[in-house]
Write a protein that holds these residues in place. Structure first.
Motif, PDB file in Angstrom:
ATOM      1  N   GLN A 164     -70.138  21.101 -40.584  1.00  0.00           N
ATOM      2  CA  GLN A 164     -68.881  20.977 -41.428  1.00  0.00           C
ATOM      3  C   GLN A 164     -67.748  21.139 -41.204  1.00  0.00           C
ATOM      4  OE1 GLN A 164     -71.755  20.721 -42.882  1.00  0.00           O
ATOM      5  NE2 GLN A 164     -71.663  19.212 -44.442  1.00  0.00           N
ATOM      6  N   VAL A 165     -67.601  22.891 -40.893  1.00  0.00           N
ATOM      7  CA  VAL A 165     -66.822  23.861 -40.702  1.00  0.00           C
ATOM      8  C   VAL A 165     -66.228  22.854 -39.431  1.00  0.00           C
ATOM      9  CG1 VAL A 165     -66.547  26.310 -40.382  1.00  0.00           C
ATOM     10  CG2 VAL A 165     -68.126  25.040 -41.858  1.00  0.00           C
ATOM     11  N   LEU A 166     -66.812  22.593 -37.831  1.00  0.00           N
ATOM     12  CA  LEU A 166     -66.211  23.001 -36.406  1.00  0.00           C
ATOM     13  C   LEU A 166     -65.533  20.859 -36.570  1.00  0.00           C
ATOM     14  CD1 LEU A 166     -65.080  23.371 -34.220  1.00  0.00           C
ATOM     15  CD2 LEU A 166     -67.590  22.992 -33.362  1.00  0.00           C
ATOM     16  N   GLU A 167     -66.509  20.405 -37.255  1.00  0.00           N
ATOM     17  CA  GLU A 167     -66.511  19.329 -37.098  1.00  0.00           C
ATOM     18  C   GLU A 167     -65.305  18.657 -38.114  1.00  0.00           C
ATOM     19  OE1 GLU A 167     -70.560  17.504 -36.847  1.00  0.00           O
ATOM     20  OE2 GLU A 167     -70.053  16.979 -38.605  1.00  0.00           O
ATOM     21  N   ASN A 205     -57.844  25.012 -36.057  1.00  0.00           N
ATOM     22  CA  ASN A 205     -58.179  26.456 -34.792  1.00  0.00           C
ATOM     23  C   ASN A 205     -59.795  25.536 -34.072  1.00  0.00           C
ATOM     24  OD1 ASN A 205     -58.248  28.422 -32.779  1.00  0.00           O
ATOM     25  ND2 ASN A 205     -56.529  28.801 -33.408  1.00  0.00           N
ATOM     26  N   LYS A 206     -59.796  25.171 -33.511  1.00  0.00           N
ATOM     27  CA  LYS A 206     -61.419  24.739 -32.849  1.00  0.00           C
ATOM     28  C   LYS A 206     -61.784  25.976 -33.000  1.00  0.00           C
ATOM     29  CE  LYS A 206     -61.128  20.694 -34.436  1.00  0.00           C
ATOM     30  NZ  LYS A 206     -62.409  20.430 -35.709  1.00  0.00           N
ATOM     31  N   ALA A 207     -61.284  27.223 -32.129  1.00  0.00           N
ATOM     32  CA  ALA A 207     -61.729  28.149 -31.906  1.00  0.00           C
ATOM     33  C   ALA A 207     -62.446  28.881 -33.181  1.00  0.00           C
ATOM     34  CB  ALA A 207     -61.152  28.983 -30.482  1.00  0.00           C
ATOM     35  N   ILE A 208     -61.288  29.557 -33.937  1.00  0.00           N
ATOM     36  CA  ILE A 208     -61.948  29.872 -35.003  1.00  0.00           C
ATOM     37  C   ILE A 208     -62.968  29.232 -35.975  1.00  0.00           C
ATOM     38  CG2 ILE A 208     -60.741  30.827 -37.113  1.00  0.00           C
ATOM     39  CD1 ILE A 208     -58.477  31.303 -35.843  1.00  0.00           C
ATOM     40  N   GLN A 209     -62.373  28.189 -35.990  1.00  0.00           N
ATOM     41  CA  GLN A 209     -63.581  27.041 -37.111  1.00  0.00           C
ATOM     42  C   GLN A 209     -65.059  27.002 -36.226  1.00  0.00           C
ATOM     43  OE1 GLN A 209     -60.357  23.468 -37.261  1.00  0.00           O
ATOM     44  NE2 GLN A 209     -62.212  23.246 -38.357  1.00  0.00           N
ATOM     45  N   GLU A 210     -64.932  27.227 -34.748  1.00  0.00           N
ATOM     46  CA  GLU A 210     -66.719  27.190 -34.242  1.00  0.00           C
ATOM     47  C   GLU A 210     -67.125  28.692 -34.760  1.00  0.00           C
ATOM     48  OE1 GLU A 210     -68.897  26.962 -29.961  1.00  0.00           O
ATOM     49  OE2 GLU A 210     -66.674  27.216 -30.506  1.00  0.00           O
ATOM     50  N   GLU A 211     -66.041  29.812 -34.946  1.00  0.00           N
ATOM     51  CA  GLU A 211     -66.818  31.341 -35.284  1.00  0.00           C
ATOM     52  C   GLU A 211     -67.059  31.133 -36.198  1.00  0.00           C
ATOM     53  OE1 GLU A 211     -65.212  35.761 -34.836  1.00  0.00           O
ATOM     54  OE2 GLU A 211     -63.771  34.279 -34.934  1.00  0.00           O
ATOM     55  N   LEU A 212     -66.306  30.685 -36.778  1.00  0.00           N
ATOM     56  CA  LEU A 212     -67.109  30.517 -38.669  1.00  0.00           C
ATOM     57  C   LEU A 212     -68.183  30.030 -39.423  1.00  0.00           C
ATOM     58  CD1 LEU A 212     -63.167  29.992 -40.761  1.00  0.00           C
ATOM     59  CD2 LEU A 212     -65.001  32.220 -40.677  1.00  0.00           C
ATOM     60  N   VAL A 213     -68.024  28.950 -38.072  1.00  0.00           N
ATOM     61  CA  VAL A 213     -69.965  27.698 -38.518  1.00  0.00           C
ATOM     62  C   VAL A 213     -71.267  29.089 -38.563  1.00  0.00           C
ATOM     63  CG1 VAL A 213     -71.485  26.553 -37.570  1.00  0.00           C
ATOM     64  CG2 VAL A 213     -68.916  26.169 -37.367  1.00  0.00           C
ATOM     65  N   HIS A 257     -70.485  31.974 -39.909  1.00  0.00           N
ATOM     66  CA  HIS A 257     -70.759  32.592 -41.245  1.00  0.00           C
ATOM     67  C   HIS A 257     -70.630  31.599 -42.085  1.00  0.00           C
ATOM     68  CE1 HIS A 257     -69.852  36.170 -38.574  1.00  0.00           C
ATOM     69  NE2 HIS A 257     -68.442  35.198 -38.133  1.00  0.00           N
ATOM     70  N   SER A 258     -71.014  30.199 -41.701  1.00  0.00           N
ATOM     71  CA  SER A 258     -71.847  28.930 -42.699  1.00  0.00           C
ATOM     72  C   SER A 258     -72.594  28.477 -42.834  1.00  0.00           C
ATOM     73  CB  SER A 258     -70.114  28.154 -42.618  1.00  0.00           C
ATOM     74  OG  SER A 258     -69.063  28.522 -42.354  1.00  0.00           O
ATOM     75  N   MET A 259     -73.142  29.072 -43.037  1.00  0.00           N
ATOM     76  CA  MET A 259     -75.105  29.193 -42.867  1.00  0.00           C
ATOM     77  C   MET A 259     -75.489  27.952 -41.906  1.00  0.00           C
ATOM     78  SD  MET A 259     -75.898  31.038 -45.470  1.00  0.00           S
ATOM     79  CE  MET A 259     -75.179  31.768 -46.900  1.00  0.00           C
ATOM     80  N   ASN A 260     -74.500  27.914 -41.008  1.00  0.00           N
ATOM     81  CA  ASN A 260     -74.585  26.758 -39.670  1.00  0.00           C
ATOM     82  C   ASN A 260     -74.201  25.470 -39.912  1.00  0.00           C
ATOM     83  OD1 ASN A 260     -74.825  28.837 -37.543  1.00  0.00           O
ATOM     84  ND2 ASN A 260     -77.292  29.082 -38.291  1.00  0.00           N
ATOM     85  N   GLN A 261     -73.779  25.489 -41.193  1.00  0.00           N
ATOM     86  CA  GLN A 261     -72.984  24.155 -41.515  1.00  0.00           C
ATOM     87  C   GLN A 261     -72.151  23.555 -40.746  1.00  0.00           C
ATOM     88  OE1 GLN A 261     -72.689  23.819 -46.006  1.00  0.00           O
ATOM     89  NE2 GLN A 261     -72.695  25.683 -45.760  1.00  0.00           N
ATOM     90  N   ALA A 284     -64.102  15.164 -47.639  1.00  0.00           N
ATOM     91  CA  ALA A 284     -64.172  16.576 -47.626  1.00  0.00           C
ATOM     92  C   ALA A 284     -65.485  16.816 -48.582  1.00  0.00           C
ATOM     93  CB  ALA A 284     -62.959  17.181 -49.100  1.00  0.00           C
ATOM     94  N   CYS A 285     -65.729  18.527 -48.021  1.00  0.00           N
ATOM     95  CA  CYS A 285     -67.255  18.990 -48.565  1.00  0.00           C
ATOM     96  C   CYS A 285     -67.028  20.347 -49.023  1.00  0.00           C
ATOM     97  CB  CYS A 285     -68.089  18.812 -47.226  1.00  0.00           C
ATOM     98  SG  CYS A 285     -69.579  19.706 -47.497  1.00  0.00           S
ATOM     99  N   PRO A 286     -66.718  20.402 -50.323  1.00  0.00           N
ATOM    100  CA  PRO A 286     -66.926  21.593 -51.071  1.00  0.00           C
ATOM    101  C   PRO A 286     -68.411  22.833 -50.360  1.00  0.00           C
ATOM    102  CG  PRO A 286     -67.572  20.255 -53.006  1.00  0.00           C
ATOM    103  CD  PRO A 286     -67.489  19.287 -51.541  1.00  0.00           C
ATOM    104  N   MET A 287     -67.753  24.559 -49.906  1.00  0.00           N
ATOM    105  CA  MET A 287     -68.790  24.958 -49.484  1.00  0.00           C
ATOM    106  C   MET A 287     -68.702  26.295 -50.341  1.00  0.00           C
ATOM    107  SD  MET A 287     -68.910  24.916 -45.885  1.00  0.00           S
ATOM    108  CE  MET A 287     -69.601  22.952 -45.105  1.00  0.00           C
TER     109      MET A 287
END
Length: 210
Positions: A69-72, A53-61, A63-67, A153-156
């Motif tokens: 990959q969370v959205l991409e 869900n790109k909207a949720i993924q974008e919101e989570l960026v 809260h992910s140190m602006n990484q 993958a990218c473990p975070m």
């Protein structure tokens, strides 16, 4: 590729191809692999949130140190553990054992009593640490399966669990997020894609005892 070649192929992707999406079968493979992860006593005190869900993924960026990959990424995997862990988990586990194996009570009960006592003698903080350890086992398993299946993958660890819990409404399920794994396909212009893997010599990381 053989197993070692697959592990050589994988790396922590820094940029995903936003135009590529994992197939339903690939996601199902990751779900099954997660569910087959070995855990202490087989209790499986872990859950996997699978987000596409790109909207949720974008919101989570945020809260992910602006990484990015969370959205991409094609999908975002979040490994979770219970906020409060109690003996009901043991009860549920042994109910499942009896359902699957039809194991008699006289065989199950001594082990069930042992595990119940083990949990009763641990603080909630100790149980949380124990369960987090299981999450890391699942992470390792997923990364290996991703490599074999040619899924990037990218473990975070660099994220804010409390914010993830809020956005994903995990609190309502007595869950808290522990690890994040964006998955998908590497971008052709990811600067890390063609770099040689840096690892110690085998002799410096392995101890052979005969």
């Amino acid at each position: 590729m053989n197993t070692i070649e697959s592990l050589q192929w994988r790396y922590a992707v820094k940029k995903f191809d936003k135009n590529k999406t994992l197939s339903a079968q690939q996601i199902e493979t990751l779900k099954e692999a997660f569910n087959l992860t070995p855990t202490s006593y087989g209790l499986q005190p872990i859950k996997l949130a699978v987000i596409q869900n790109k909207a949720i993924q974008e919101e989570l960026v945020l809260h992910s140190m602006n990484q990015p990959q969370v959205l991409e990424a094609s999908h975002l995997l979040v490994i979770c553990i219970p906020k409060i862990y109690d003996n009901m988990e043991v009860e549920n586990y042994f109910d499942l054992v009896q359902e699957v194996r039809q194991t008699p009570d006289e065989i199950i009960n001594p082990f069930k009593e042992f595990l119940t006592n083990q949990l009763a003698n641990k603080t909630q903080e100790e149980l949380t640490i124990w369960n987090k350890n299981q999450a890391y086992i699942a992470l390792g398993n997923l990364l290996t399966v991703c490599a074999i299946e040619k899924i990037d993958a990218c473990p975070m660890e660099g994220f804010i669990p409390e914010k993830y819990d809020e956005v994903l409404k995990l609190n309502k399920q007595n869950l808290t997020s522990v690890l994040v794994i964006p998955v998908g396909f590497r971008a052709e212009d990811d600067y890390m894609k063609d770099l040689k893997k840096v690892r110690k010599n085998i002799d410096d990381s392995i101890i052979d005892i005969k």
